[in-house]
Design an enzyme around this catalytic site. Sequence first.
Site, PDB file in Angstrom:
ATOM      1  CG  ASP A 212      -1.695  -1.242   1.412  1.00  0.00           C
ATOM      2  OD1 ASP A 212      -2.430  -1.587   0.481  1.00  0.00           O
ATOM      3  OD2 ASP A 212      -1.575  -1.891   2.471  1.00  0.00           O
ATOM      4  CG  ASP A 251      -2.891  -4.522  -1.268  1.00  0.00           C
ATOM      5  OD1 ASP A 251      -4.091  -4.714  -1.551  1.00  0.00           O
ATOM      6  OD2 ASP A 251      -2.399  -4.922  -0.200  1.00  0.00           O
ATOM      7  CG  ASP A 255      -4.824  -1.198   3.715  1.00  0.00           C
ATOM      8  OD1 ASP A 255      -5.650  -0.635   2.975  1.00  0.00           O
ATOM      9  OD2 ASP A 255      -4.405  -2.350   3.521  1.00  0.00           O
ATOM     10  NE  ARG A 308     -10.899  -3.882  -0.325  1.00  0.00           N
ATOM     11  CZ  ARG A 308      -9.916  -4.760  -0.218  1.00  0.00           C
ATOM     12  NH1 ARG A 308      -8.691  -4.338   0.049  1.00  0.00           N
ATOM     13  NH2 ARG A 308     -10.142  -6.057  -0.375  1.00  0.00           N
TER      14      ARG A 308
END
Length: 434
Positions: A212, A251, A255, A308
């Site tokens: 990420d 990815d 996060d 997301r």
Amino acid sequence: MRQRTRHAAVSLACCAALLGPAAATAAAAPASGHDPARGTLPAGDGWASASGGTTGGAAADRGHVRTVRTWDEFRAALAAGDGEPRIIRVVGTIDANAAGCAAFEAPGYDFATYLDAYDPAVWGYDTPVSGPQEDARAASAANQAAAVQAYVPSDTTVVGVGRNAGIRGAALQIKDADNVIVRNLTLESPLDCFPQWDPTDGERGAWNSAYDAAVVHHSTHVWLDHNTFTDGRYPDSSLPRHYGELYQQHDGELDVVRGADLVTVSWNVFEEHAKTLMIGNSDGAGGTDRGRLRVTLHHNLFRGVGERAPRVRFGQVDAYNNHYVITGAADESYSYSFGIGFESRLVAEKNSFRLADGVSPGRILKKWSEAPVTAEHNHVNGAPADLVAAHNAEFPETPLQRDAGWRPTLRTRVDHPRAVPGVVVPRAGAGRIR
């Protein structure tokens, strides 16, 4: 996680608090013309303002202010810690992967051989890959991880200088830290040089990548502000396909996972990415995540992202005054925006959505697990919309419950959803701190 130091910044915030909320906000917020490197999170500005607030390295003395122009200088500045607050100023664009993927290849790794060895026509879809080429791939991946990950310690501010500062190909790790600020950077998503083929992932298998652009992991009091998260030079549309599936080398963009808590994400741009922002990474992580993962998202621009934005597990997440520009068709590049996950308590209010043709308001929310959600006073294509009702009408087999069971109080500026596009679009992202 060690005890935070606040030094002069704490004294300033405490004195301001004695004078009342208005004075506290004035003392904490960077004034016009003030160096963004010394900026601290305003009082009451989201979850990261709770329990002592977030000052990063604002109190750093001259000896703890470093200006960096290369990846090696950046990592050295992060590592050269003595427990004192620090400021790291990034000038220009620095590249964590300037040498290219070949520099990380372990002995014996050959991608053409890898493709031949694990071709589903030979290997099938029932068994995870193993053997010499998978071992060599894993060793190559470990080489890349060691080279492109950078760990941001406690009491640190990382800030871009001017309008064109950024970091390419890096995975910023805010791990086991407290009191961190990251501002004014264009963060180009790292390109995983060695994705793993998983033939058991879905009906046709999938390529899975590892990095990420930024991860908040078991850390508290983190403020991410006025950054641009982007795939930059390598959008998914530029990536090849192998075994009939996208060779996915990205990815997430951000996060917040594994016991992270008290995070404010404000005035950022998240653009042209698939799996964008995940809060909580496992339904089975209740031991670390339950009662934590408290995150505020406000005045962010989500443009051309597939899903997301965010997906939530466990956390009390406040998402307000964000603007979503959905550019892709449903079931192609767009799946959903808000993911309602295990034990989540999402409040999504006064956000604005502009939907592409063929995308219905019912798709904005997606139910992953049984959890209540508050979604009120949002606008879709300029008009008020009840997102829960829209979802339940379109997906009656997976109805959502109303009322997350809590009301956010840590908010400063709250705009009418009709005004959100005009406020957010010209002001969010790197290079736009006022």
